[in-house]
Design a protein around this motif. Structure first.
Motif, PDB file in Angstrom:
ATOM      1  N   SER A  14       0.705  -0.599   0.144  1.00 29.18           N
ATOM      2  CA  SER A  14       0.534  -0.226  -0.146  1.00 29.18           C
ATOM      3  C   SER A  14       1.035   1.173  -0.178  1.00 29.18           C
ATOM      4  O   SER A  14       0.616   2.342  -0.983  1.00 29.18           O
ATOM      5  CB  SER A  14      -1.321  -0.791   1.296  1.00 29.18           C
ATOM      6  OG  SER A  14      -0.214   0.061   2.470  1.00 29.18           O
ATOM      7  N   GLY A  15       1.703   1.254   0.817  1.00 27.43           N
ATOM      8  CA  GLY A  15       2.900   2.240   0.830  1.00 27.43           C
ATOM      9  C   GLY A  15       3.510   2.347  -0.982  1.00 27.43           C
ATOM     10  O   GLY A  15       3.335   3.618  -1.371  1.00 27.43           O
ATOM     11  N   ALA A  16       3.897   1.568  -1.673  1.00 30.52           N
ATOM     12  CA  ALA A  16       3.883   1.342  -2.235  1.00 30.52           C
ATOM     13  C   ALA A  16       3.205   2.331  -3.735  1.00 30.52           C
ATOM     14  O   ALA A  16       4.052   3.218  -4.590  1.00 30.52           O
ATOM     15  CB  ALA A  16       4.437   0.269  -3.182  1.00 30.52           C
ATOM     16  N   ASN A  17       2.148   1.973  -3.659  1.00 34.76           N
ATOM     17  CA  ASN A  17       0.830   2.609  -4.726  1.00 34.76           C
ATOM     18  C   ASN A  17       1.295   4.029  -4.433  1.00 34.76           C
ATOM     19  O   ASN A  17       0.683   4.762  -4.504  1.00 34.76           O
ATOM     20  CB  ASN A  17      -0.602   1.761  -4.165  1.00 34.76           C
ATOM     21  CG  ASN A  17      -0.317  -0.228  -5.035  1.00 34.76           C
ATOM     22  OD1 ASN A  17       0.583  -0.255  -5.875  1.00 34.76           O
ATOM     23  ND2 ASN A  17      -1.045  -0.935  -4.809  1.00 34.76           N
ATOM     24  N   ARG A  18       1.545   4.449  -2.729  1.00 36.16           N
ATOM     25  CA  ARG A  18       0.418   5.505  -2.956  1.00 36.16           C
ATOM     26  C   ARG A  18       1.969   6.272  -3.066  1.00 36.16           C
ATOM     27  O   ARG A  18       2.044   7.410  -3.077  1.00 36.16           O
ATOM     28  CB  ARG A  18       0.368   5.893  -0.754  1.00 36.16           C
ATOM     29  CG  ARG A  18      -0.398   6.000  -0.638  1.00 36.16           C
ATOM     30  CD  ARG A  18      -1.151   6.406   0.750  1.00 36.16           C
ATOM     31  NE  ARG A  18      -0.571   5.554   1.264  1.00 36.16           N
ATOM     32  CZ  ARG A  18      -0.319   4.774   2.634  1.00 36.16           C
ATOM     33  NH1 ARG A  18      -1.561   4.079   1.728  1.00 36.16           N
ATOM     34  NH2 ARG A  18       0.358   4.184   3.121  1.00 36.16           N
ATOM     35  N   ALA A  19       2.711   6.588  -2.717  1.00 33.86           N
ATOM     36  CA  ALA A  19       3.821   6.398  -3.077  1.00 33.86           C
ATOM     37  C   ALA A  19       4.322   7.884  -4.516  1.00 33.86           C
ATOM     38  O   ALA A  19       3.951   6.970  -5.992  1.00 33.86           O
ATOM     39  CB  ALA A  19       5.817   5.823  -3.603  1.00 33.86           C
ATOM     40  N   THR A  20       4.823   8.717  -3.999  1.00 34.45           N
ATOM     41  CA  THR A  20       5.144   9.933  -5.854  1.00 34.45           C
ATOM     42  C   THR A  20       6.319   9.998  -5.563  1.00 34.45           C
ATOM     43  O   THR A  20       6.828  10.703  -6.354  1.00 34.45           O
ATOM     44  CB  THR A  20       4.211  11.094  -5.233  1.00 34.45           C
ATOM     45  OG1 THR A  20       4.823  11.548  -3.992  1.00 34.45           O
ATOM     46  CG2 THR A  20       2.965  10.644  -4.437  1.00 34.45           C
TER      47      THR A  20
END
Ligand code: DAH
Length: 347
Positions: A19-25
């Motif tokens: 989930s962190g990877a998906n949110r990372a910008t």
């Protein structure tokens, strides 16, 4: 922590990484997740393997490896996406706007005289006429003699002829008008004939406001039974209206041409002044375009047709003034031939 707790905790860490990877910008944020979750929490969990029962070690080890692989895969997929987004943004930001200084490609169009030439062909095709082209280099017979200009005829002097050094002296020439096409057509085709013959014509003139050594004419010839002067005038009227619109009139003035009898000079009412008189029409209200008349019996005889059986009319006029007249451009026709696109592109 027992075996199941370790497995569950590892799975939570994998989800956290996903989930962190998906949110990372940014790639930097992915690096933080990698540091905290993969190298931090998951490594810490691994250290507890030594505390579980021997029979559970293999199961816990596999689950931890799977969780680590999930976390790493999620980070890698996102990294590829972020890098390609960053590349696209850089390309867009650094793009050279090569169109800024360009003016585009201009698409040309036909010369105004060619446009009128084709339009004339269209109008006459619409009236059921054929189009015929004759040669630009002619012989004396077609250009003069068969048209009832015998040698030494004074009307020959009206046409300042350019002769070619071919064959006998003064026998081959650049046609001075399109009328020789009448003879060529009558020699090759039996009446009834309804034809127009456009083309280039040549005279020994110096280029000035009203003259040019090369110009364009269109000739019309009708040969059938019982053709009258009324047919000629009606045809010209219809065709002038198609060309210039309803606001103009045709004028016929008595004239002389060797190959027509009777002959008339063919004029059109001046579009600049509506016939009240102006500079363009030399205050006459009319502009002369060419000549016309009933085919002279001697022309029929020259091509072995019986003048008792056949009758016809002919007319011929210059094409070059028409685009100027129609656009009400009161200017020197030399502009047509200077080939200055700033002028020509307006047509
Ligand atoms: N060929 C003549 C010229 O160039 C014009 C002309 C007059 C053509 C009378 C014709 C005609 O067909 O009937 O001056």
């Amino acid at each position: 922590m027992n075996a199941d707790e370790l497995i569950e905790r590892a799975a939570e860490m994998a989800e956290l990484a996903e989930s962190g990877a998906n949110r990372a910008t940014s790639v930097a944020q992915l690096g933080e997740i990698e540091r905290d979750v993969v190298r931090g929490s998951l490594s810490d969990i691994k250290k507890h393997i030594k505390d579980v029962d021997g029979s559970d070690k293999a199961r816990v080890g596999q689950a931890l490896s799977a969780a680590e692989a999930r976390a790493k895969a999620a980070l890698e997929v996102r990294r590829i996406d972020l890098e390609s987004e960053a590349r696209a943004a850089t390309v867009e930001a650094e793009r050279l706007d090569l169109t800024a200084l360009g003016t585009g490609y201009g698409v040309g169009h036909l010369h105004p005289v060619t446009q009128v030439w084709r339009e004339l062909e269209d109008i006459f095709c619409g009236l059921g006429y054929e189009v015929f082209y004759g040669p630009e280099a002619e012989d004396d017979w077609h250009n003069f003699e068969a048209l009832n200009f015998p040698p030494g005829h004074p009307a020959r002097a009206m046409q300042d002829t350019l002769y070619l050094e071919l064959g006998d002296a003064e026998q081959v020439l650049l046609r001075t008008h399109t009328s020789p096409c009448q003879i060529r057509l009558l020699e090759t085709q039996a009446p009834p004939i309804y034809a127009v013959m456009p083309g280039r014509t040549f005279r020994r003139d110096t280029m000035d406001a009203r003259h040019s050594p090369v110009f364009h004419q269109i000739e019309a010839l009708v040969v059938d039974r019982d053709i009258t002067m009324g047919d000629l005038m009606g045809t010209i009227d219809v065709f002038f209206r198609a060309l210039f619109g309803d606001s103009i009139d045709a004028r016929f003035l008595p004239s002389y041409f060797p190959f027509t009898e009777p002959s008339a000079e063919l004029g059109v009412s001046c579009p600049f002044c509506d016939r009240s008189g102006c500079r363009t029409c030399s205050n006459t209200g009319w502009i002369e375009l060419g000549g016309c008349g009933m085919v002279d019996p001697n022309v029929f005889t020259a091509v072995d047709l019986d003048p008792e059986e056949w009758s016809g009319f002919a007319f011929g006029f210059g094409i070059d003034r028409i685009p100027l007249l129609r656009n009400e451009i009161d200017t020197l026709h030399t502009l047509l031939w200077d080939n200055d696109v700033r002028f020509l592109s307006q047509f």
